[in-house]
Design an enzyme around this catalytic site. Structure first.
Site, PDB file in Angstrom:
ATOM      1  N   PRO A 106       1.199  -1.437  -0.064  1.00  0.00           N
ATOM      2  CA  PRO A 106       0.260   0.096  -0.046  1.00  0.00           C
ATOM      3  C   PRO A 106       0.646   1.723  -0.105  1.00  0.00           C
ATOM      4  O   PRO A 106       1.594   1.170   0.449  1.00  0.00           O
ATOM      5  CB  PRO A 106      -1.341   0.123   1.314  1.00  0.00           C
ATOM      6  CG  PRO A 106      -0.646  -1.291   1.808  1.00  0.00           C
ATOM      7  CD  PRO A 106       0.742  -1.694   1.106  1.00  0.00           C
ATOM      8  N   GLY A 108       2.017   4.507   1.231  1.00  0.00           N
ATOM      9  CA  GLY A 108       2.262   4.615   2.429  1.00  0.00           C
ATOM     10  C   GLY A 108       2.891   3.464   3.802  1.00  0.00           C
ATOM     11  O   GLY A 108       2.840   3.822   4.919  1.00  0.00           O
ATOM     12  N   CYS A 109       3.340   2.607   2.983  1.00  0.00           N
ATOM     13  CA  CYS A 109       3.561   1.736   3.711  1.00  0.00           C
ATOM     14  C   CYS A 109       5.266   1.936   4.345  1.00  0.00           C
ATOM     15  O   CYS A 109       6.099   2.624   3.978  1.00  0.00           O
ATOM     16  CB  CYS A 109       4.088   0.459   3.032  1.00  0.00           C
ATOM     17  SG  CYS A 109       4.801  -1.166   3.185  1.00  0.00           S
ATOM     18  N   GLY A 110       5.112   1.052   6.198  1.00  0.00           N
ATOM     19  CA  GLY A 110       6.275   1.862   6.821  1.00  0.00           C
ATOM     20  C   GLY A 110       7.591   1.248   6.361  1.00  0.00           C
ATOM     21  O   GLY A 110       8.420   1.444   5.897  1.00  0.00           O
ATOM     22  N   GLY A 113       8.995   2.539   3.466  1.00  0.00           N
ATOM     23  CA  GLY A 113       9.665   4.271   3.774  1.00  0.00           C
ATOM     24  C   GLY A 113      10.728   3.220   4.335  1.00  0.00           C
ATOM     25  O   GLY A 113      11.848   4.110   4.107  1.00  0.00           O
TER      26      GLY A 113
END
Length: 275
Positions: A106, A108-110, A113
């Site tokens: 998805p 904005g996936c942590g 990042g």
């Protein structure tokens, strides 16, 4: 294939007024890197030395470790740009496929990042010790570069990256509208020609950001000489990779920001340590 530069009409304004004229300007083209059928990155670049660009980018970005891991390269021209289609040998192909699968997720996936931040400050190979250079050699390398910047002589609008060795002088020069692209093209040229890199210097006509140091570390050159100043992160990265970083290089001297012990002073010349 597209030309690296074109002649265009322009209006020239001087103190005497306006007159019609012409100027040669560099071309800028979208260049897509695709591996095993999937696009990895798109760069705006000068459309020349594209084979060098494909191999150099692939190595300096850590997608392959040598040109032998790229089993096929096709250069495909489209109306909108140029595609560098590469097929990787195993196990590199499987590793890249797994990397793509891991990063897919998805927006904005942590984890994505975190992966991106880790890549930005990735660990680098440390260059070899034992090679030294004199200030005279550095100045001689700088003097040799300008006459070989053919595209910049025509356009005054492109960067250059070059490789110089005391035993062979200026080995290779590559130019591009992008400074990173020029260095990637240089990396590819050195690799494809099987040039020994541990006893030479990389010359840059641009500032030294961290990516330029990272790419030089992968190339394996122990010395960077640049005409502009480095960033603080570039200096720290050069220190960690064992690279001597010379910058603000002009016809009257230069400054050393990392590993000054690789520069041998003479009785007639000296260097400034700004570490």
């Amino acid at each position: 294939m597209r030309k690296p530069a074109i002649s265009v009409d322009c209006a020239i304004w001087r103190h005497q007024g306006r007159r019609p004229g012409k100027r040669i300007i560099p071309e800028e083209t979208a260049v897509a890197f695709s591996y095993d059928g999937g696009t990895y990155a798109v760069m705006m670049a000068t459309p020349q030395n594209l084979e060098d660009f494909a191999f150099g980018f692939s190595v300096t970005e850590g997608l392959v470790s040598s040109d032998t891991e790229i089993r096929q390269l096709d250069i495909v021209e489209h109306d909108s740009g140029i595609e560098l289609r590469m097929w990787l040998a195993e196990p590199r192909a499987a590793a890249l496929s797994e990397r793509r699968r891991h990063l897919a997720g998805p927006t904005g996936c942590g984890l994505c990042g975190i992966e991106s931040l880790v890549e930005a400050v990735r660990s680098l190979p440390r260059v070899r010790e034992g090679v030294t250079f004199t200030p005279a050699e550095i100045m001689r390398a700088l003097d040799a570069l300008s006459p070989r910047q053919e595209l910049n002589r025509q356009t005054r609008a492109v960067h250059a990256a070059a490789f110089w060795r005391p035993d062979a002088e200026l080995v290779a020069v590559r130019e591009d509208v992008g400074r990173h692209n020029a260095l990637d093209k240089l990396a590819g040229a050195l690799m494809r020609d099987n040039v020994s890199r541990h006893n030479g210097m990389v010359l840059l006509t641009s500032r030294v950001s961290v990516e330029m140091v990272q790419k030089t570390a992968v190339i394996g050159a122990p010395l960077i000489v640049a005409v502009s100043a480095p960033t603080a992160l570039a200096v720290r990265t050069a220190e960690a990779a064992g690279i001597t970083l010379v910058a603000v290089a002009r016809n009257d001297g230069f400054e050393v920001f990392a590993h000054p012990q690789r520069i041998k002073e003479t009785s007639k010349q000296s260097v400034t340590n700004v570490a």
